[in-house]
Design an enzyme around this catalytic site. Structure first.
Site, mmCIF file in Angstrom:
data_model
loop_
_atom_site.group_PDB
_atom_site.id
_atom_site.type_symbol
_atom_site.label_atom_id
_atom_site.label_comp_id
_atom_site.label_asym_id
_atom_site.label_seq_id
_atom_site.Cartn_x
_atom_site.Cartn_y
_atom_site.Cartn_z
ATOM 1 N N LYS A 1 -3.936 -46.289 -38.452
ATOM 2 C CA LYS A 1 -3.721 -44.953 -37.877
ATOM 3 C C LYS A 1 -2.846 -44.095 -38.796
ATOM 4 O O LYS A 1 -3.022 -42.875 -38.867
ATOM 5 C CB LYS A 1 -3.092 -45.077 -36.486
ATOM 6 C CG LYS A 1 -4.053 -45.557 -35.410
ATOM 7 C CD LYS A 1 -5.152 -44.534 -35.151
ATOM 8 C CE LYS A 1 -6.015 -44.918 -33.961
ATOM 9 N NZ LYS A 1 -7.059 -43.906 -33.663
ATOM 10 N N TYR B 1 -3.258 -52.100 -36.732
ATOM 11 C CA TYR B 1 -3.586 -50.862 -36.018
ATOM 12 C C TYR B 1 -2.716 -49.716 -36.523
ATOM 13 O O TYR B 1 -3.218 -48.619 -36.837
ATOM 14 C CB TYR B 1 -3.387 -51.059 -34.517
ATOM 15 C CG TYR B 1 -3.414 -49.781 -33.711
ATOM 16 C CD1 TYR B 1 -4.632 -49.208 -33.332
ATOM 17 C CD2 TYR B 1 -2.235 -49.150 -33.328
ATOM 18 C CE1 TYR B 1 -4.657 -48.029 -32.589
ATOM 19 C CE2 TYR B 1 -2.259 -47.973 -32.594
ATOM 20 C CZ TYR B 1 -3.468 -47.412 -32.221
ATOM 21 O OH TYR B 1 -3.489 -46.247 -31.493
#
Length: 245
Positions: free
Chosen positions: A161, A157
């Site tokens: 990002k 994640y």
């Protein structure tokens, strides 16, 4: 009602739940037409549409699995069919799994990259193509404080990002001057759905020592949707100072 976005159409991915819902309602209150995207939250999407109707905001609901590139690429065209050209795209949808580097499989890696990075790329590409030659547009990418200050937790994640933060800056250059591209790096906005008991631990790391107010997130988004077009390539942290610790 603040109606500075009156009559303008905004596509918000992952709009049916949590932060996406906050963003959609903020835009609805500002007078925008909202395209509610969701992947698997039909009841929540219908509920949001009813709430937007109570605000006298026009809305439509579209379903798409953003982990499938062909569905992501087609979403903007489908959205524009509701109200005409889109004024703004808010790339909010993401998957957020608590995986360490050692735990991350190839499938985990690919799943996060498809949804959190490839989908915003394809959506942004399609969005830019539909902005009229004499028009303007706004893209806002919803990031995380981890994007600019990575940690070892939530490994795929965080990397996805971080890449989206880099893409935000690259797109700001590539799509200037007609389209601005900015990011919102959020922190403790809502308790994690998968671990509500973690709230106290999370707040210990936040200098502001509290959760964000929904209105604070709303104001930051509306600023980027309404700000002078000279503001582009920026990443605004709405995290109570979390990225500083």
């Amino acid at each position: 009602m603040n109606d500075s976005l009156h009559g303008k159409t905004i596509l918000i991915t992952g709009a049916a739940r949590r932060v996406g819902r906050i963003l959609a309602l903020a835009c609805g209150r500002a007078g925008a037409n909202i395209i509610i995207h969701h992947g698997h939250s039909p009841a929540e999407a219908d509920s949001l549409r009813e709430e937007l109707a109570s605000l006298r905001a026009e809305s439509g609901v579209l379903v798409a699995d953003l982990s499938q590139p062909e569905q992501a690429a087609a979403l903007v065209e489908r959205a524009a069919a509701h109200f005409g050209p889109l004024y703004a795209l808010v790339n909010n949808a993401a998957i957020f799994e608590s995986l360490t580097f050692d735990e991350t499989s190839m499938d985990d890696w690919a799943r996060h990259m498809r949804t959190n990075l490839t989908a915003p790329f394809l959506l942004s590409q399609a969005f830019a193509r539909q902005v009229p030659a004499d028009g303007e547009g706004r893209i806002v990418n919803i990031l995380d404080w981890r994007a600019t200050h990575p940690r070892a937790d939530h490994f795929p994640y965080t990397v996805s990002k971080s890449a989206l933060a880099a893409m935000t800056k690259s797109l700001a250059v590539a799509l200037a001057p007609r389209i601005t591209v900015n990011g919102l790096a959020l922190g403790a906005v809502l308790p994690p759905a998968d671990s509500p008991s973690a709230s106290e631990t999370i707040l210990k790391r936040v200098p502001a020592q509290r959760w964000a107010e929904a209105t604070e997130v709303e104001s930051a988004l509306l600023f980027l949707l309404q700000s002078p077009s000279y503001v582009t390539g920026e990443i605004i942290h709405v995290d109570g100072g979390r990225h500083l610790t």
